[in-house]
Design a protein around this motif. Structure first.
Motif, mmCIF file in Angstrom:
data_model
loop_
_atom_site.group_PDB
_atom_site.id
_atom_site.type_symbol
_atom_site.label_atom_id
_atom_site.label_comp_id
_atom_site.label_asym_id
_atom_site.label_seq_id
_atom_site.Cartn_x
_atom_site.Cartn_y
_atom_site.Cartn_z
ATOM 1 N N HIS A 17 4.775 -2.459 -7.447
ATOM 2 C CA HIS A 17 4.101 -3.266 -6.430
ATOM 3 C C HIS A 17 2.995 -2.407 -5.836
ATOM 4 O O HIS A 17 3.247 -1.529 -5.004
ATOM 5 N N ILE A 18 1.767 -2.611 -6.273
ATOM 6 C CA ILE A 18 0.648 -1.760 -5.864
ATOM 7 C C ILE A 18 0.122 -2.251 -4.518
ATOM 8 O O ILE A 18 -0.478 -3.327 -4.412
ATOM 9 N N ILE A 19 0.392 -1.429 -3.498
ATOM 10 C CA ILE A 19 0.004 -1.780 -2.136
ATOM 11 C C ILE A 19 -0.564 -0.550 -1.443
ATOM 12 O O ILE A 19 -0.351 0.585 -1.874
ATOM 13 N N SER A 20 -1.279 -0.775 -0.345
ATOM 14 C CA SER A 20 -1.796 0.300 0.485
ATOM 15 C C SER A 20 -1.775 -0.170 1.933
ATOM 16 O O SER A 20 -2.298 -1.257 2.247
ATOM 17 N N ASN A 21 -1.149 0.635 2.792
ATOM 18 C CA ASN A 21 -1.012 0.280 4.208
ATOM 19 C C ASN A 21 -0.416 -1.119 4.384
ATOM 20 O O ASN A 21 -0.820 -1.887 5.257
ATOM 21 N N GLY A 22 0.523 -1.450 3.526
ATOM 22 C CA GLY A 22 1.217 -2.726 3.622
ATOM 23 C C GLY A 22 0.468 -3.900 3.031
ATOM 24 O O GLY A 22 0.978 -5.019 3.036
#
Length: 710
Positions: free
Chosen positions: A627-632
């Protein structure tokens, strides 16, 4: 044939055969060489270990499951480093991937650094205080080791903080046990270069062991196409760097001097492990190593330097055995982190800690009773930190931030502990102990913890032995976890200590006349307030949190036998989730941890001066959600119908069988040639961990070592 994609039929034919070996030929014996590290079955079972109770006791009396890895086993395995040894010989210790650090898990518990297992050298702590890290890498050389004692399960009743899931105590050789000094040079593919010297000298009342090892590796570079790059803005020439240690040499230099009742130990170690993918920013993106600005000659990756000093003395006090020691440590982290591969942006992260302490304990046997009482004072201070940034590949400049990377402050732990052993009868033995720790924290309330251990041991007729033990342990949230201001690793001062309770049942049987020893360990673990890096944290939320709870159970088997000069050593581990809350699990499985692992090490003499070994390792299928995420926030996939899938919650990493081989040839009385091959069939496989997606693993690594004894 690619064993990384072995079909299910072959898997279930191979796995039961390994299990059958473990059940029907479980054992602990060694080859017939006439030295301390190649012992008969009866001798090996009576080997004395000191890690479990701080006093020497045989394996049959040790209150918890212990794996002993001898120097002969190290040689047979062809291991390159301490991690190779642990995943080969200790059931349910497995490799897990991290953004920029070598890492392992014990019974499925891990975080973004190796902070859950306590590492010791002759009882001296290697784990740092502010970060609790002890990396199982090439900065711990192997030639100096007499044996490794691995306590499986909680050990805080003796060691306190950090001894959460296991304790690894590396016992050094003496000059007498070394027999000859040795100079060795190693070369291999993937740019492996290693040189080591192990030296011993003794007199009438003194014994000196000294060692030095340097290592570097270019690693294996994999080109990553834009479609296969987990990046919203993939670069066309992206790469992954696998198994690289470069720019600055990784080294391990030290000495141990025994003089009458005194012992002095000094050691300095350094390592620079190149991050396979980016660590900062989004993390997990391909980048080009040579395009990132180096800081003082060191490129992207985790670097640390650790220095240790210990002086201890053993004496008597009112007819009690009295042990006293003073110790000092300094640890530095100096790391370059890639944050944006499209513009070659990077950060330099640095901090230093210094620590010192006092440990003393008294022990005595009175009739059927064995007593141990002790106290420890441990003080740590973060003395410096620094944070610089390189934009567009330019020079590093101080970052524009209001607060330092880490607050400069100190913390102390005050501890008392006690243990009592009582022989209930000729067959029954009881062992009970406890430790109380009080920690003066910076910036939050102080904490305290009470860690008990209770064991009942039955030493039956005909070689039967049974142990039942219950113990608890804890590890406090690290100073880094609580105070880091780095955006990708934001800390939280409110973090609580992690706690583990474990119940273990360990039956075993030995039949020396049949060269047979069998041992099974069944465990039940309850983990509370586990600290985990939260990849889903928002921009203003801490990256670390107390994840909640994890309840697991498992089975561990160890086995070793020698017949007709052929030695087999097999291990098998199984673990399953009973219940979890806010922990990365999928059904009965812990994410990124195989439920089943197995190893079989076979060694045999080819002729009088040559020996060979083959290690077969099975790593079971794993759930490794992507699951590629950044800062939610979810990251958009620039190639939604091609290559990498940015959102695959049920992604599975295939099971794999790996083969490692070793050949040892004595060229003359003083010259020896050793050849080793890891991942012999060049299997392609992946491993997840604290990363956003599973990382590819390095292929075949062949090494040749020429050594000279004098």
């Amino acid at each position: 044939m690619n064993l990384a994609n072995i079909n299910k039929t072959k898997k279930w034919l191979t796995l039961p055969s390994t299990l059958l070996l473990a059940l029907n030929s479980s054992f602990l014996t060694a080859s017939e060489d006439n030295d301390l590290f190649s012992l008969s079955l009866e001798q090996l079972l009576n080997v004395e270990v000191s890690s479990a109770s701080l006093t020497k006791e045989t394996l049959s009396e040790v209150p918890v499951p212990v794996t002993v890895i001898t120097a002969n086993m190290i040689s047979q395995s062809g291991a390159r480093n301490i991690k190779d040894l642990l995943v080969t010989y200790v059931p349910n210790i497995t490799h897990v991937e991290d953004q920029n650090e070598p890492n392992i898990a014990a019974r499925g518990v891990f975080t973004s650094s190796q902070q859950k297992i306590l590492f010791l050298i002759d009882g001296h702590r290697l784990n740092s205080r502010s970060y609790s890290m002890a990396s199982p890498d090439y900065a711990i050389s192997l030639d100096k080791i007499k044996q490794i004692e691995v306590l499986r399960g909680p050990s805080s009743s003796i060691y306190g903080n950090v001894a959460l899931t296991a304790t690894v105590n590396i016992i050094l050789k003496s000059a007498t046990e070394l027999e000859n000094s040795k100079l060795a040079v190693t070369v291999g593919n993937q740019g492996h270069k290693q040189a080591s010297l192990t030296y011993g000298k003794q007199g009438d009342s003194w014994d000196l062991l000294a060692w030095a090892q340097v290592f570097s590796a270019e690693g294996e570079t994999h080109a990553i196409s834009p479609q296969d790059n987990y990046s919203p803005n993939p670069i066309v020439d992206a790469e992954a760097n696998l198994g690289a240690y470069q720019d600055t040499n990784t080294y391990d230099i030290g000495a141990k001097l025994n003089y009458q009742d005194w012992r002095i130990f000094t050691n300095t170690r350094r390592s620079h492990y190149v991050e396979p993918f980016t660590t900062g920013g989004l993390s997990g993106e391909g980048y080009v190593y040579d395009k990132i600005r180096k800081y003082q000659g060191t490129g992207p990756g985790f670097s640390y330097t650790a220095s240790h000093f210990n002086v201890n003395h053993s004496d008597t006090l009112f007819d009690w055995q009295w042990h006293q020691e003073l110790y000092f440590d300094q640890n530095e982290v100096d790391t370059v982190v890639v944050t944006q591969p499209t513009t070659n942006n990077a950060l330099r992260v640095y901090w230093q800690e210094r620590s010192s302490g006092l440990l003393t304990h008294l022990s005595k046997r009175i009739g059927k009773w064995d007593y141990l009482v002790g106290l420890q004072l441990d003080h740590m201070k973060v003395t410096d930190s620094d944070f610089k940034a390189s934009l567009n590949g330019d020079d590093y400049l101080p970052a524009d931030q209001q607060t330092p990377l880490l607050k400069e402050s100190s913390e102390s732990i005050y501890s008392v502990f006690a243990q009592v052993k009582y022989r209930l009868s000729e067959r029954w033995l009881a062992n009970a102990g406890a430790r109380y720790d009080q920690k003066n924290r910076t910036g939050s309330d102080n904490i305290d913890d009470f860690s008990p251990r209770l064991a009942i041991i039955y030493q039956g007729e005909n070689g039967y032995n049974f142990k039942a033990s219950y113990a608890t342990s804890f590890v406090d949230a690290t100073y880094w976890n609580r105070f880091s201001t780095l955006s990708s690793f934001r800390g939280a001062q409110t973090l609580k200590p992690e706690k583990l309770a474990s119940l273990q049942l360990t039956p075993s049987i030995k039949l020396p006349e049949h060269q047979f020893y069998g041992a099974v360990n069944v465990f039940y673990n309850q983990l509370d307030d586990f600290i985990f890096r939260d990849n889903y944290a928002g921009a203003n939320e801490p990256n670390y949190s107390n994840a909640g709870e994890l309840t697991t159970w498992g089975v561990e088997l160890e086995s070793r036998i020698t017949k007709r000069n052929i030695t087999w050593h097999a291990t098998l581990g199984y673990q399953a989730v009973i219940d979890s809350e806010r922990f990365a699990t999928s059904g009965d499985d812990i994410n990124n941890v195989p439920s089943i692992t197995a190893n079989l090490v076979t060694s045999w003499p080819i002729f009088e001066d040559a020996n060979a070994s083959l290690t077969v390792r099975y790593i079971g299928e794993q759930t490794s959600p992507i699951h590629i995420i950044s800062n939610g926030q979810e990251i958009s996939d620039p190639y939604p119908n091609q290559g990498a899938n940015f959102n695959a919650p049920n992604y599975k990493v295939d099971d794999v069988i790996l083969l490692n081989a070793a050949l040892d040839y004595q060229l003359s009385n003083s010259l020896n040639l050793a050849l080793t091959a890891h991942n012999l069939l060049d299997a392609e496989y992946q491993q997840g961990g604290t990363t956003l997606h599973p990382y590819p693993q390095a292929g075949r690594n062949v090494r040749a070592t020429l050594s000279y004894e004098f």
